[in-house]
Write a protein that holds these residues in place. Structure first.
Motif, mmCIF file in Angstrom:
data_model
loop_
_atom_site.group_PDB
_atom_site.id
_atom_site.type_symbol
_atom_site.label_atom_id
_atom_site.label_comp_id
_atom_site.label_asym_id
_atom_site.label_seq_id
_atom_site.Cartn_x
_atom_site.Cartn_y
_atom_site.Cartn_z
ATOM 1 N N GLY A 1 0.801 -1.214 0.000
ATOM 2 C CA GLY A 1 0.000 0.000 0.000
ATOM 3 C C GLY A 1 0.830 1.259 0.000
ATOM 4 N N TYR A 2 2.066 1.164 -0.476
ATOM 5 C CA TYR A 2 2.947 2.321 -0.510
ATOM 6 C C TYR A 2 3.901 2.196 -1.690
ATOM 7 N N VAL A 3 4.077 3.285 -2.439
ATOM 8 C CA VAL A 3 4.996 3.322 -3.571
ATOM 9 C C VAL A 3 6.291 3.984 -3.112
ATOM 10 N N PHE A 4 7.383 3.268 -3.215
ATOM 11 C CA PHE A 4 8.660 3.731 -2.674
ATOM 12 C C PHE A 4 9.327 4.724 -3.612
ATOM 13 N N LYS A 5 9.825 5.796 -3.022
ATOM 14 C CA LYS A 5 10.671 6.727 -3.779
ATOM 15 C C LYS A 5 12.060 6.115 -3.980
ATOM 16 N N LEU A 6 12.453 5.252 -3.034
ATOM 17 C CA LEU A 6 13.743 4.567 -3.108
ATOM 18 C C LEU A 6 13.478 3.063 -3.174
ATOM 19 N N PRO A 7 13.245 2.526 -4.378
ATOM 20 C CA PRO A 7 12.974 1.081 -4.475
ATOM 21 C C PRO A 7 14.101 0.220 -3.901
ATOM 22 N N SER A 8 15.315 0.768 -3.883
ATOM 23 C CA SER A 8 16.423 -0.013 -3.339
ATOM 24 C C SER A 8 16.219 -0.323 -1.860
ATOM 25 N N SER A 9 15.525 0.563 -1.143
ATOM 26 C CA SER A 9 15.257 0.285 0.270
ATOM 27 C C SER A 9 14.276 -0.862 0.419
ATOM 28 N N LEU A 10 13.311 -0.970 -0.490
ATOM 29 C CA LEU A 10 12.374 -2.099 -0.447
ATOM 30 C C LEU A 10 13.086 -3.407 -0.787
ATOM 31 N N LEU A 11 13.972 -3.357 -1.786
ATOM 32 C CA LEU A 11 14.738 -4.567 -2.123
ATOM 33 C C LEU A 11 15.581 -5.022 -0.932
ATOM 34 N N GLU A 12 16.170 -4.079 -0.231
ATOM 35 C CA GLU A 12 16.946 -4.436 0.952
ATOM 36 C C GLU A 12 16.048 -5.052 2.025
ATOM 37 N N ALA A 13 14.827 -4.534 2.146
ATOM 38 C CA ALA A 13 13.918 -5.009 3.192
ATOM 39 C C ALA A 13 13.477 -6.448 2.981
ATOM 40 N N ILE A 14 13.571 -6.964 1.762
ATOM 41 C CA ILE A 14 13.117 -8.336 1.493
ATOM 42 C C ILE A 14 14.290 -9.262 1.151
ATOM 43 N N THR A 15 15.514 -8.826 1.457
ATOM 44 C CA THR A 15 16.701 -9.619 1.133
ATOM 45 C C THR A 15 17.195 -10.354 2.376
ATOM 46 N N HIS A 16 17.080 -11.655 2.342
ATOM 47 C CA HIS A 16 17.520 -12.498 3.461
ATOM 48 C C HIS A 16 19.049 -12.517 3.525
ATOM 49 N N LEU B 1 3.036 -12.324 0.883
ATOM 50 C CA LEU B 1 4.183 -11.460 1.128
ATOM 51 C C LEU B 1 5.470 -12.258 1.279
ATOM 52 N N TRP B 2 5.400 -13.391 1.986
ATOM 53 C CA TRP B 2 6.626 -14.135 2.282
ATOM 54 C C TRP B 2 7.305 -14.671 1.032
ATOM 55 N N LYS B 3 6.563 -14.845 -0.065
ATOM 56 C CA LYS B 3 7.159 -15.370 -1.288
ATOM 57 C C LYS B 3 8.077 -14.374 -1.980
ATOM 58 N N PHE B 4 7.986 -13.119 -1.597
ATOM 59 C CA PHE B 4 8.844 -12.109 -2.217
ATOM 60 C C PHE B 4 10.239 -12.053 -1.582
ATOM 61 N N MET B 5 10.444 -12.733 -0.474
ATOM 62 C CA MET B 5 11.746 -12.675 0.191
ATOM 63 C C MET B 5 12.825 -13.294 -0.690
ATOM 64 N N ARG B 6 13.903 -12.560 -0.891
ATOM 65 C CA ARG B 6 15.008 -13.017 -1.734
ATOM 66 C C ARG B 6 16.022 -13.754 -0.864
ATOM 67 N N HIS B 7 16.401 -14.943 -1.308
ATOM 68 C CA HIS B 7 17.353 -15.739 -0.554
ATOM 69 C C HIS B 7 18.086 -16.674 -1.512
ATOM 70 N N SER B 8 19.107 -17.325 -0.996
ATOM 71 C CA SER B 8 19.878 -18.283 -1.796
ATOM 72 C C SER B 8 20.065 -19.586 -1.040
ATOM 73 N N SER B 9 19.111 -19.932 -0.218
ATOM 74 C CA SER B 9 19.241 -21.112 0.626
ATOM 75 C C SER B 9 18.121 -22.101 0.342
ATOM 76 N N PRO B 10 18.442 -23.318 -0.097
ATOM 77 C CA PRO B 10 17.395 -24.341 -0.234
ATOM 78 C C PRO B 10 16.697 -24.633 1.086
ATOM 79 N N ALA B 11 17.424 -24.513 2.186
ATOM 80 C CA ALA B 11 16.815 -24.767 3.488
ATOM 81 C C ALA B 11 15.742 -23.739 3.805
ATOM 82 N N VAL B 12 15.931 -22.497 3.372
ATOM 83 C CA VAL B 12 14.903 -21.472 3.582
ATOM 84 C C VAL B 12 13.635 -21.836 2.827
#
Length: 1271
Positions: free
Chosen positions: A960-975, A1064-1075
């Motif tokens: 419900g919010y459009v980010f002026k800094l999309p990089s901050s949103l990418l950081e927020a979902i990066t495991h 929402l949880w499917k958007f989390m970026r990770h590189s772990s099969p265990a995750v």
């Protein structure tokens, strides 16, 4: 030996110290000499400054106990063959038009300079994702054909095609990063030209039956299986299956999958072999979907354990299994290809541990190595090459020891030194101190590249994602002769960069809670403060007032009005040498049924010489002596606080008029009104003036009596009489013979006022204490509302109308917010671990208590309750006398709580600006800064040029919010497990946690009517609970449109847009099969629990503690909620409403409103274990968690013990997790089917509370009806 850490310690530190300062050393070792060189032992003795002594014992060699398996040569013939499926695949790949590749088309559509370069590169190399996939499939298929045969090739090709095509239909969000829709459609179209959806592949049995009716295999079909496979099948068919336990080593992952299918379905082996596969597991972020990958690595997690147990008796594996497995029952090892080197030969042979084992090596009949002598010569040659390699390695080792470069980094202030030899160990230690995560490998990763010089290498080291991106990579500046030296150099560069960035201390240790000298020193000073400390006695304002009287200060007046039910009773003037700062409203309780109101208004300065001070003192003495004469000094009239009637002009005349007493009969004869008479005194009894004359006709008609009530024995009129004591209060009147009484001339309203003076002066005093605090300790805050300051310094022990507990609850959150933002913006390269340690120190009770003592705030803390007993008037002459300072004891927690309550008071009085001023005054050691400036600092750290990739764009709609800094949103979902330039969400989660805490705290605190502090804590604990946030994360979703490709009957393909819900949880970026595995498992539990949890949150009368515990969601589910809050807060430069809007979408604030609107207690928020402690009263509660199998008790575990995830996985097969709840010596309940220790304990506590409450209700009913309850 020269580079060994122990040797370097001696060389660099021990021998550089004067001999008389060296410590004595006793060394114990199994072998002080590992080489055969002469002089080595003497070198050791010299190095450690000691003499070596050793016992000499003859020992038997152990080689005779080592089992050597029998070496068997398994030969096979080779026949030329063909495969139609392989020919078709090669033909399609060869004829591909690169111009039709979606990647090339996309680059041509946007002819920018960057795209033009990439397009030229793609056309020249023919390297695109689609091209690479088809090329890889061709190469693997050729290898399968050569090794396994035609049917195996067809099976591999057709299975790979079907698996890929099914992936383009399945709703798999994780593939969106690998292929876009055009690439999926393009690849699917090509693959369907090789195998149509209606084309069925023949099974192995069908192909074998077809061969059996023909004289020979058809060239167009090819032989079903290669001679090599048939040889293996025949050999395995002859092996005794009962005791068979073997490993087959193959070369490729594809061969592993296909051979496992062949042996599992072939008529000769399918009944006797229970087969598993084992291949390497890659967690590389660059590894995308591979259409030729047939093995699901998630399904091989228990392969080795099943092999050890005997559930599987054959494992087909790649070289990854050459090491790391020890199965004593393994008696067959088969090499499907010749071992590539002596190392592989020896390691594979070592897998056969059982006696009379077989070591089988397969090779073709026409191979010139078919004779045993030839094989032995090969083994000798391999051994010779191995020795040559060892010599080369030894040469490198010598070069490494000689060419260490002697690079050193020295810190002069501490003497700490870093060298190349210890740089790698230091770097590993630093990484080990980073925030731990069950799904993240914290070890540094080293990669090597060839240097410009011949036989030289360079190294690059990559640190975990939680390290700042500017420090995450480091390279060796020089070229080295070996990878080991290059690795040291890269580690040296990385560690020096960490030091200069402030992440490593001057002792060259990682900056963390117990490694940071400044932080450790601060903690050491504070943590030594015991739980109870001696501090100054409570500050009294009256000695200062007395000194001001002595200094000739002006007389400041204040009007004191006493009213009852809004009607005035009396109006007085209070005279002090200083003015009051504000009006005081004081509630007074005369008796159990009479409430009074006192209003004290600051007035003007009394003009000099307008009234004789002696008259003021005389009037004050007259009023006080009417009730306190036994406690007064009759000769002393220098009262520190003076009182006179407000409307009287001539005080001497007033004093003379009302001085003394008159006979009771005389007073009655005059017919004075009740208000005009004073206190009647008879036989030392004092009664109030509510009296009247009555005639006793039954005794003596001419005798007059007075009807009066006794004065209250209470001296404290600030607190109402407790309900339980009101029945003991007597309002009955007494009859007194008028001739036996003397009645004061002073009207009773003045005596009544005199009784109220101690209560009034107490309120005046504590207000002046609060005023003095604001003036001398917190002048920069400029409080406008003194009442909040008074509340902030009032403990529960003071029994004041309000105390600091609610303000402390608020101030705790405000302090946490300012601290988190300040640390985050001040230390832009600190990882979450250091931030948390530093924050915990700043907000710790120990640090806040130290600040209280340092600022002298402790004397202002109000702990004395007002009782009024033994009160006596205060005299100036007594107060100006110096007294020895007194002390009192107070807990360090109380000292800390007052700091937080003052911060909360400042926030209430003037928002963030006054809270900031209060922080600067009380905690001056930190660089406190306005929150908006901190947000601006953090805002500038994000790259405004980075846009949100298309797969993640629906996330903004969901939030419900459009980010002026999309990089901050990418950081927020990066495991933290994600590999890439984007930092992990840990820093944003750190600040988001405090913002969430602040929103929940202020919302609950501001509710009307005010919520009790205990309930406030329960609400906040429940709303910021990790399981609750995880449930919100699992629930929040948004509709997304996806492309599904389906086959038409006519062979064409159709692309269909499908709308589905994406959580929402499917958007989390990770590189772990265990995750990914943990996400799927948690989502499965969520689907089973979401309806009952939702029902309780919407309509329930209690918080779903046990159901949320059963969710058992990993921490990263709640982390991304808090990190997104942090990202919104920074992106909006500190907008709380924007964060609240996101919490509304989550449903968190809606549930908070429901809990508050229902009223306190309507929704039970207390945790079941806490509630059980209350219900159990004084009895001890104990939780017994154990595993039971087939009704038997398994391993018992202690209270609250929760094993690590790996241990839990191992124990799943041991039985059902259960919990017994004991209250005292009685087991109340036993619950089972536990998911984890915490969950089963929570559910057990919940059930125990229900049982105990039902029993208490039954007991109460029996008591009411009469009877005996049988146990």
């Amino acid at each position: 030996m020269a580079s060994h850490p122990a040797n370097r310690i001696m060389r660099d530190f021990y021998h550089t110290t004067e001999s008389n300062s060296r410590p004595a050393i006793l060394g114990l070792t199994a072998s002080p000499q590992t080489k055969s060189k002469t002089g080595d032992l003497e070198r050791v003795e010299s190095n450690i400054d000691a003499i070596a002594r050793t016992p000499r014992l003859h020992r038997e060699e152990l080689l005779r106990h080592v089992v050597q398996p029998e070496l068997i040569k398994l030969q096979y013939s080779t026949d030329p063959a063909e495969s139609a499926a392989l020919q078709k695949l090669i033909e399609v790949h060869t004829n591909l038009d690169i111009e039709q590749d979606p990647y090339v088309i996309k680059l041509r559509a946007d002819p920018s300079m960057r795209n033009s370069k990439q397009m030229k590169k793609a056309l020249a190399s023919r390297k695109t994702y689609c091209q690479d996939q088809l090329k890889s499939l061709c190469m693997k298929s050729v290898a399968i054909f050569e090794e396994l045969g035609a049917w195996a090739t067809q099976f591999y090709i057709y299975t790979s095609i079907e698996k890929f095509c099914s992936k383009t239909i399945v709703d798999d969000f994780f593939l969106l990063d690998a292929l876009d829709d055009t690439e999926k459609l393009y690849l699917r179209k090509i693959l369907r030209s090789i195998k149509s959806p209606n084309q069925r592949a023949e099974s192995l049995q069908e192909w074998l039956r077809h061969e059996s009716v023909q004289t020979g295999p058809s060239l167009c079909r090819g032989a079903s299986l290669s001679k090599k496979v048939l040889s293996l099948v025949d050999y395995l068919a002859k092996v005794e299956a009962k005791d068979f336990r073997g490993i087959v080593f193959v070369k490729t992952r594809a061969s592993c999958a296909v051979l496992q299918h062949i042996l599992s379905t072939h008529p000769k082996t399918k009944d006797d072999l229970r087969i598993g596969t084992f291949v390497g597991i890659s967690s590389s972020p660059n590894r995308k979907f591979d259409m030729g990958e047939l093995i699901d690595v998630k399904e091989q997690t228990d392969t080795l354990e099943s092999f050890r147990r005997g559930d599987k008796n054959l494992v087909i594996a790649t070289s990854v299994l050459e090491e790391g497995i020890d199965v004593s029952a393994c008696n067959f090892v088969i090499c499907f290809e010749k071992p590539p080197n002596l190392k592989a030969f020896i390691q594979r042979r070592g897998r056969a541990r059982k006696s009379q084992s077989k070591y089988v090596i397969m090779f073709p009949e026409d191979d010139d190595l078919s004779g045993l002598a030839t094989w032995q010569r090969l083994e000798d040659e391999m051994r010779q090459r191995y020795m040559d390699e060892m010599r080369r390695i030894e040469k490198l080792r010598i070069l490494e020891e000689a060419d260490t470069g002697r690079r050193e980094f020295f810190v002069e202030s501490t003497g700490a030194k870093l060298t190349l030899e210890d740089a790698v160990q230091h770097l590993y230690h630093f990484c080990a101190t980073l925030p731990s995560d069950a799904y993240v490998d914290l070890k540094p990763i080293f990669t090597f590249t060839e240097g410009f010089e011949e036989d030289s290498v360079r190294a690059r080291v990559s640190l975990p994602n939680s390290v700042d991106s500017t420090l995450r990579e480091a390279c060796s500046p020089s070229e080295w002769v070996s990878e080991k030296l290059a690795k040291r150099d890269a580690a040296f560069e990385a560690y020096i960069a960490l030091y200069h960035a402030g992440l490593v201390s001057d002792n060259l240790l990682p900056l963390r809670g117990h490694g940071d000298e400044d932080l450790a020193e601060a903690q050491g000073r504070v943590e030594k403060i015991v739980s109870l400390v001696e501090i100054d006695e409570q500050f009294s304002i009256w000695p200062l007032i007395a000194r001001e009287w002595c200094g000739g200060s002006a007389m400041h007046t204040s009007t004191v009005r006493i009213t009852k039910d809004g009607k005035p009773l009396v109006q007085m003037l209070m005279i002090l040498p200083r003015p009051l700062s504000d009006t005081l409203e004081i509630d007074l309780y005369w008796d159990a049924f009479t409430a009074l109101k006192a209003t004290v208004d600051p007035g003007p300065v009394m003009p000099q010489n307008s009234i004789d001070p002696r008259a003021i003192a005389d009037c004050t003495g007259l009023i006080l002596r009417s009730v306190f004469e036994p406690r007064m000094d009759c000769e002393n009239t220098d009262f520190v606080a003076q009182f006179i009637p407000a409307e009287v002009k001539d005080l001497f005349a007033w004093h003379n008029q009302y001085h003394g007493a008159a006979a009771g009969s005389t007073t009655v004869d005059k017919g004075l009104l009740m208000d005009a008479v004073g206190i009647p005194r008879c036989a030392n009894d004092q009664l109030d003036g509510a009296m009247q004359s009555v005639q006793d006709d039954g005794v003596v008609e001419s005798e007059l009596y007075l009807k009066a009530r006794r004065l209250p024995k209470r001296a404290d009129f600030l607190h109402p009489i407790p309900l339980q004591d009101r029945n003991q209060v007597s309002l009955s009147s007494s009859l007194l013979r008028a001739s036996d009484c003397m009645i004061d001339k002073l009207p009773f309203v003045y005596s009544q006022f005199a009784l109220l003076i101690p209560s009034l002066l107490h309120r005046v005093e504590i207000n002046m204490i609060a005023e003095d605090l604001c003036k001398n300790v917190l002048p920069s805050v400029r409080f406008s509302n003194l009442s909040v300051v008074l509340t902030a310094i009032s403990t529960t022990a003071s029994q004041a109308p309000t105390n600091y507990q609610r303000l402390e609850f608020l101030g705790d959150s405000i302090l946490k917010t300012f601290t988190s933002l300040m640390l985050l913006a001040t230390h832009l390269n600190w990882h979450e671990g250091v931030l948390s340690h530093k924050k915990d120190h700043i907000v710790s009770n120990a640090n806040l208590a130290r600040a209280t003592l340092a600022k002298g705030l402790d004397k202002y803390i109000l702990t004395k309750p007002f009782t009024g007993h033994k009160w006596r008037p205060l005299y100036i002459s007594n107060l100006v006398t110096d007294r020895a300072p007194a002390i009192r004891q107070l807990s360090t927690k109380t000292l800390a709580d007052v700091v937080e309550s003052l911060i909360g008071a400042a926030y209430l009085d003037g928002g963030e600006s006054k809270a900031l001023a209060c922080l600067e005054a009380l905690l001056p050691g930190s660089p406190w800064t306005p929150l908006d400036q901190l947000c601006e600092t953090l805002h500038t750290t994000y790259d405004i040029q980075i846009s949100l990739p298309p797969p993640y764009q629906p996330l903004e709609t969901m939030i419900g919010y459009v980010f002026k800094l999309p990089s901050s949103l990418l950081e927020a979902i990066t495991h933290p497990s994600h590999h890439g330039p984007t930092p992990s969400y840990q820093r944003l989660e750190f600040v988001g946690d405090s913002i969430l805490d602040r929103i929940v705290t202020i919302t609950a605190f501001s509710h009307t009517p005010p919520i009790r502090v205990h309930t406030l804590h329960l609400i906040r604990t429940a709303l910021v609970n990790a399981n609750f946030l995880a449930f919100c994360c699992l629930t929040l979703s948004t509709p997304v449109s996806k492309t599904s490709i389906t086959d038409n009957p006519d062979g064409t393909l159709t692309s269909i847009q499908i709308t589905s819900s994406l959580a929402l949880w499917k958007f989390m970026r990770h590189s772990s099969p265990a995750v990914r595995t943990a996400q799927a498992a948690t989502n499965a539990r969520y689907q089973a629990l979401k309806d009952p949890i939702t029902d309780l949150l919407r309509d329930g009368d209690h918080y779903p503690w046990s159901l949320l515990a059963a969710l058992e969601a990993p921490k990263f589910f709640s982390d991304i909620i808090e990190s997104i809050i942090g990202a919104i807060y920074i992106d909006t430069l500190g907008s709380i409403p924007a964060c609240e809007a996101f919490l509304e979408k989550l449903g968190l604030l809606g549930y908070l409103r429901r809990v508050m609107q229902r009223g306190e207690g309507a929704v039970a928020m207390k945790h079941p274990k806490e509630e059980l402690g209350v219900v159990a009263d004084t009895e001890r509660v104990r939780y017994e968690v154990f595993r039971a199998k087939n009704g038997e008790v398994g391993e018992e575990r202690g209270k609250g013990e929760v094993k690590e995830e790996e241990d839990e996985e191992k124990e799943k097969g041991k039985g059902e997790l259960r919990c017994r709840v004991w209250v005292g010596e009685r087991m109340v309940v036993e619950v089972g089917h536990g998911i984890s220790g915490i969950e089963v304990e929570t559910r057990g506590a919940e059930e125990a509370v229900r049982v105990l409450k039902e029993e208490k209700e039954a007991d109460m009913q029996i008591d009411e009806e009469g009877g005996v309850r049988l146990e």
